[in-house]
Every structure is written in C-alpha cells, then in structure tokens.
Design an enzyme around this catalytic site. Structure first.
Site, PDB file in Angstrom:
ATOM      1  N   LYS A  55       0.834  -1.204   0.000  1.00  0.00           N
ATOM      2  CA  LYS A  55       0.000   0.000   0.000  1.00  0.00           C
ATOM      3  C   LYS A  55       0.876   1.265   0.000  1.00  0.00           C
ATOM      4  CE  LYS A  55      -3.897  -2.167   2.372  1.00  0.00           C
ATOM      5  NZ  LYS A  55      -4.683  -2.211   3.627  1.00  0.00           N
ATOM      6  N   SER A  71      -0.744   0.889   6.001  1.00  0.00           N
ATOM      7  CA  SER A  71      -1.009   0.054   7.168  1.00  0.00           C
ATOM      8  C   SER A  71      -1.966  -1.058   6.780  1.00  0.00           C
ATOM      9  CB  SER A  71      -1.601   0.902   8.299  1.00  0.00           C
ATOM     10  OG  SER A  71      -1.737   0.135   9.475  1.00  0.00           O
ATOM     11  N   ASP A  72      -1.838  -2.176   7.463  1.00  0.00           N
ATOM     12  CA  ASP A  72      -2.770  -3.273   7.250  1.00  0.00           C
ATOM     13  C   ASP A  72      -2.870  -4.081   8.533  1.00  0.00           C
ATOM     14  OD1 ASP A  72      -4.336  -4.588   4.932  1.00  0.00           O
ATOM     15  OD2 ASP A  72      -3.444  -6.274   6.001  1.00  0.00           O
ATOM     16  N   GLN A  73      -4.014  -4.713   8.699  1.00  0.00           N
ATOM     17  CA  GLN A  73      -4.226  -5.540   9.885  1.00  0.00           C
ATOM     18  C   GLN A  73      -4.794  -6.887   9.467  1.00  0.00           C
ATOM     19  OE1 GLN A  73      -7.615  -5.064  12.800  1.00  0.00           O
ATOM     20  NE2 GLN A  73      -5.923  -4.290  14.050  1.00  0.00           N
ATOM     21  N   ALA A 108       0.381  -3.899  10.846  1.00  0.00           N
ATOM     22  CA  ALA A 108       1.666  -3.503  10.272  1.00  0.00           C
ATOM     23  C   ALA A 108       1.589  -2.059   9.791  1.00  0.00           C
ATOM     24  CB  ALA A 108       2.031  -4.424   9.116  1.00  0.00           C
TER      25      ALA A 108
END
Length: 193
Positions: A55, A71-73, A108
């Site tokens: 991203k 960001s990613d979860q 992250a």
C-alpha cells in the site's frame, strides 16, 4: 506551525483516517487498489507486513514527493487469517468461532519517504469471552461490525465481547498504531506533537 512535507495516508479506511487525525498533522487520504489476499502458505503476520508495504509503495508511485503511510491488519486465529465478515451471517459465524478463544491482531505499518522506509509490526492479543448466540445477535443488531476483522469494534460496544487484551499500543487494535507512527513521523522531521 506549517508542515513542509505532504503526508498521504494510503488507505480507504475511515478508522485509520480518524486515528491519524488525532496526531494533528495535515494529511490527505488515497485508497490504493491492492489485492489484499494472503499468499499461499503466508503467515497472517507476514500478510499484514507485506500489504502495509505494498500500500505504501503504491502511494509512493502515485505521490513520489510525499511521505506515505501504509497500514494493514490481519486477525490470526491459531495461524488462520480472519478477515472482514462483509455480511451479518458471516459476522455471526465469526463471533461464534471466536467465542472463548485467543486471537492475535497483527497491525503492520510502513512509512515511505523517498528512499527511506520505516516498518513496524504491532501485535495485540485478544481473548474473546464465551458468547451466547443471544449476545452475538444483540451485539450485531446494535453494532454490525461488517468492515472489521473479527467482527468486533474494540473502540465501541465490541469491547464488551472481550475477556482481556494485551499489547503495546491500544490504537493498533483499531487499525493504526499511533505510538509507532508518531515515532516514525518524528524521525522524518514531522513535529508530533
């Protein structure tokens, strides 16, 4: 004080936008078109790190002079990724599956600015209470968390579904670890606060 760097949050998430607003920095949002599927045999934590980086890289390609936040979860139930339910039936099923179990939420963060890259993974460990079908139905009637991994919003009524949680940053569970992000922004010369 005027901020001399453009900041772009590479995310379409309203939760991440609302969290970043807390830091009081000027930014714009841009939603990257990224395939968020896990790769074959990829661990949930690795998926989160890869997607945050992808991203941010997509944002850097589009806004080469800006500081980009990706960001990613990914929620992790014993090595199995748990995604966003999308429908009430899926949410009900997820909450039944998570009832009484421990889940790790891997969030992250990747910040890119020119050639510099900062990355961090913040994991929050959550234990769901044993939930009755009636509790699940009442919760989903009041707060259908269809766009949240694990079908529960810890920042709202979903906190009542949890027995306990532990982690280094409470905002990581919502989707953007602000403690780590503030540190990264300061490293890049952004004054926070």
């Amino acid at each position: 004080m005027k901020q001399d760097k453009n900041i772009v949050l590479a995310s379409g998430s309203r939760y991440r936008r609302e969290l970043l607003e807390r830091l009081g920095v000027a930014f714009e949002t841009w939603s990257p078109d990224v395939d968020e599927s896990s790769l074959t045999s990829e661990k949930p934590r690795d998926t989160a790190v890869r997607l945050a980086r992808v991203k941010a890289q997509a944002g850097a390609a589009r806004f080469p002079d800006a500081l980009i936040i990706g960001s990613d979860q990914v929620a992790d139930l014993a090595g199995t990724p748990i995604g966003k339910p999308g429908t009430l039936d899926n949410a009900r099923r997820q909450l039944r599956d998570l009832s009484g179990k421990a889940v790790s939420f891997h969030t992250a963060l990747c910040v890119l600015h020119g050639p510099r890259r900062h990355e961090r993974l913040v994991t929050t460990h959550v234990v769901f209470r044993s939930l009755s079908d009636a509790e699940i139905d009442r919760y989903l009637a009041r707060e259908p968390a269809l766009d949240c991994a694990g079908s529960a919003k810890s920042e709202a009524l979903g906190i009542a579904l949890l027995a306990r949680l532990s982690g280094d940053d409470p905002t990581a569970l919502v989707g953007l670890p602000l403690i780590a992000l503030a540190e990264m922004l300061r490293t890049e010369g952004i004054q926070v606060p």
